[in-house]
Design a protein around this motif. Structure first.
Motif, PDB file in Angstrom:
ATOM      1  N   UNK A 101       0.812  -1.219   0.000  1.00  0.00           N
ATOM      2  CA  UNK A 101       0.000   0.000   0.000  1.00  0.00           C
ATOM      3  C   UNK A 101       0.844   1.267   0.000  1.00  0.00           C
ATOM      4  N   UNK A 102       0.352   2.287  -0.705  1.00  0.00           N
ATOM      5  CA  UNK A 102       1.059   3.566  -0.786  1.00  0.00           C
ATOM      6  C   UNK A 102       0.650   4.531   0.314  1.00  0.00           C
ATOM      7  N   UNK A 106       2.298   9.477  -2.919  1.00  0.00           N
ATOM      8  CA  UNK A 106       2.109   9.196  -4.340  1.00  0.00           C
ATOM      9  C   UNK A 106       2.419   7.733  -4.597  1.00  0.00           C
ATOM     10  N   UNK A 107       1.543   6.992  -5.307  1.00  0.00           N
ATOM     11  CA  UNK A 107       1.830   5.583  -5.593  1.00  0.00           C
ATOM     12  C   UNK A 107       3.191   5.431  -6.257  1.00  0.00           C
ATOM     13  N   UNK A 108       4.014   4.561  -5.675  1.00  0.00           N
ATOM     14  CA  UNK A 108       5.398   4.432  -6.114  1.00  0.00           C
ATOM     15  C   UNK A 108       5.724   3.001  -6.528  1.00  0.00           C
ATOM     16  N   UNK A 109       4.716   2.141  -6.498  1.00  0.00           N
ATOM     17  CA  UNK A 109       4.906   0.775  -6.980  1.00  0.00           C
ATOM     18  C   UNK A 109       5.704  -0.120  -6.066  1.00  0.00           C
ATOM     19  N   UNK A 110       5.763   0.178  -4.768  1.00  0.00           N
ATOM     20  CA  UNK A 110       6.480  -0.718  -3.867  1.00  0.00           C
ATOM     21  C   UNK A 110       5.793  -2.077  -3.851  1.00  0.00           C
ATOM     22  N   UNK A 111       6.610  -3.117  -3.882  1.00  0.00           N
ATOM     23  CA  UNK A 111       6.056  -4.456  -3.881  1.00  0.00           C
ATOM     24  C   UNK A 111       7.033  -5.434  -3.250  1.00  0.00           C
ATOM     25  N   UNK A 112       6.583  -6.628  -3.037  1.00  0.00           N
ATOM     26  CA  UNK A 112       7.428  -7.718  -2.544  1.00  0.00           C
ATOM     27  C   UNK A 112       7.462  -8.807  -3.605  1.00  0.00           C
ATOM     28  N   UNK A 113       8.618  -9.409  -3.782  1.00  0.00           N
ATOM     29  CA  UNK A 113       8.807 -10.509  -4.727  1.00  0.00           C
ATOM     30  C   UNK A 113       9.134 -11.773  -3.944  1.00  0.00           C
ATOM     31  N   UNK A 137       9.561  10.890   6.355  1.00  0.00           N
ATOM     32  CA  UNK A 137       8.346  11.131   7.140  1.00  0.00           C
ATOM     33  C   UNK A 137       7.331  10.000   7.046  1.00  0.00           C
ATOM     34  N   UNK A 138       7.604   8.979   6.225  1.00  0.00           N
ATOM     35  CA  UNK A 138       6.570   8.011   5.842  1.00  0.00           C
ATOM     36  C   UNK A 138       6.578   6.740   6.690  1.00  0.00           C
ATOM     37  N   UNK A 139       6.890   6.864   7.977  1.00  0.00           N
ATOM     38  CA  UNK A 139       6.894   5.681   8.834  1.00  0.00           C
ATOM     39  C   UNK A 139       5.524   4.999   8.867  1.00  0.00           C
ATOM     40  N   UNK A 140       4.451   5.776   8.878  1.00  0.00           N
ATOM     41  CA  UNK A 140       3.121   5.177   8.912  1.00  0.00           C
ATOM     42  C   UNK A 140       2.857   4.349   7.660  1.00  0.00           C
ATOM     43  N   UNK A 141       3.299   4.860   6.511  1.00  0.00           N
ATOM     44  CA  UNK A 141       3.127   4.096   5.277  1.00  0.00           C
ATOM     45  C   UNK A 141       3.968   2.830   5.309  1.00  0.00           C
ATOM     46  N   UNK A 147       3.030  -4.626   7.258  1.00  0.00           N
ATOM     47  CA  UNK A 147       1.881  -5.461   7.605  1.00  0.00           C
ATOM     48  C   UNK A 147       1.446  -6.294   6.403  1.00  0.00           C
ATOM     49  N   UNK A 148       1.385  -5.645   5.223  1.00  0.00           N
ATOM     50  CA  UNK A 148       1.037  -6.381   4.003  1.00  0.00           C
ATOM     51  C   UNK A 148       2.125  -7.403   3.660  1.00  0.00           C
ATOM     52  N   UNK A 149       3.390  -7.014   3.832  1.00  0.00           N
ATOM     53  CA  UNK A 149       4.491  -7.936   3.572  1.00  0.00           C
ATOM     54  C   UNK A 149       4.407  -9.146   4.482  1.00  0.00           C
TER      55      UNK A 149
END
Length: 280
Positions: A101-102, A106-113, A137-141, A147-149
């Motif tokens: 989740x972003x 701005x959606x940056x395409x972070x993902x897990x492989x 600043x994006x600790x909450x993100x 959590x998703x990972x």
């Protein structure tokens, strides 16, 4: 032993062609069995992970970002992809990806492989690599992302004796909310009962652990601080010690023929197999 490694390759920034040679030489020297790579570039038929795999005689898996726009704008080239990759000395029998989740960014395409690796002797390694959002600043993100990972790891880890190995650039320090949540030893884990152990805690107490190292000129020119943000994490050992951390250290922490390979140092960890000796 199975030697695993994680490394952020700094995409197509800086003198990327010269850096690619230094990256290759570092991997040749370290001889990892399985590597999680972040900020890997692809362009049409050309792919950095594919090139490295071909040069090293390894198998590979690649997951391009579904949202590469911010990256492409930084180098003014919409044709270059960015993503995560896995290199493996042994066959990859299964792979999957999960978009993270972003949040409010701005959606940056972070993902897990995810890549399931078939090591010798019937050993199968559930291996993961990821790259979390980098804004300070994006600790909450990042907390939402881990959590998703964690759920993704739980779903894909399988029921074998070798514990899951989770690697990546988490852009978070060891005592951060996001790493505490993911590891699950200093706060309730994101998935009930799932604990991931930070391999670096098995290093010698005096070992230099910073993977964002201000001795590196690419890192020193930023206003970020000297710290550890790249990790090899592993689940608790199997019934006869599978996955136990035998050694851990940095790599890629100096120039190769005058060229620093990346802005990040790599982390290398040697993990025990069920036989207690070399895996192949």
């Amino acid at each position: 032993m199975i030697r695993v490694m994680t490394w952020n390759l700094w995409w197509r920034f800086g003198p990327w062609q010269e850096r690619s040679k230094a990256i290759l030489e570092t991997l040749r020297d370290e001889r990892p069995d399985v590597v999680g790579l972040q900020e890997v570039w692809g362009r049409g038929a050309d792919n950095q992970a594919g090139w490295l795999a071909n040069e090293l005689g390894m198998h590979w898996a690649w997951a391009p970002s579904p949202e590469p726009g911010r990256w492409q704008r930084r180098i003014d080239d919409p044709t270059v992809e960015v993503g995560n990759a896995v290199l493996s000395r042994w066959p990859i029998t299964e792979q999957d990806t999960a978009v993270l989740p972003a949040g409010e960014e701005e959606p940056d395409g972070q993902q897990a492989l995810y890549a399931r690796v078939a090591a010798p002797g019937g050993v199968t390694v559930p291996f993961f690599t990821t790259h979390l959002i980098s804004y300070p600043h994006a600790s909450a993100t990042r907390t939402a992302q881990v959590s998703a990972l964690a759920r993704f790891v739980h779903e894909r880890r399988g029921d074998g004796d070798f514990p899951p190995v989770v690697t990546g650039d988490f852009n978070a320090e060891p005592d951060s909310d996001e790493m505490r949540l993911l590891c699950g030893t200093k706060t309730a884990p994101a998935v009930r009962g799932q604990v991931l152990l930070d391999a670096w805690r098995y290093a010698h107490p005096t070992a230099v652990g910073a993977t964002w190292d201000l001795a590196n000129p690419y890192a020193a020119r930023t206003l970020e601080w000297h710290t550890r943000i790249d990790y090899v994490l592993v689940g608790p050992p199997g019934p006869v010690g599978e996955g136990h951390v035998r050694d851990v250290r940095r790599a890629g922490d100096g120039p190769v023929d005058g060229v620093w390979p990346s802005d990040h140092c790599a982390v290398v960890a040697d993990l025990a197999t069920e036989a207690g000796g070399p895996a192949g």
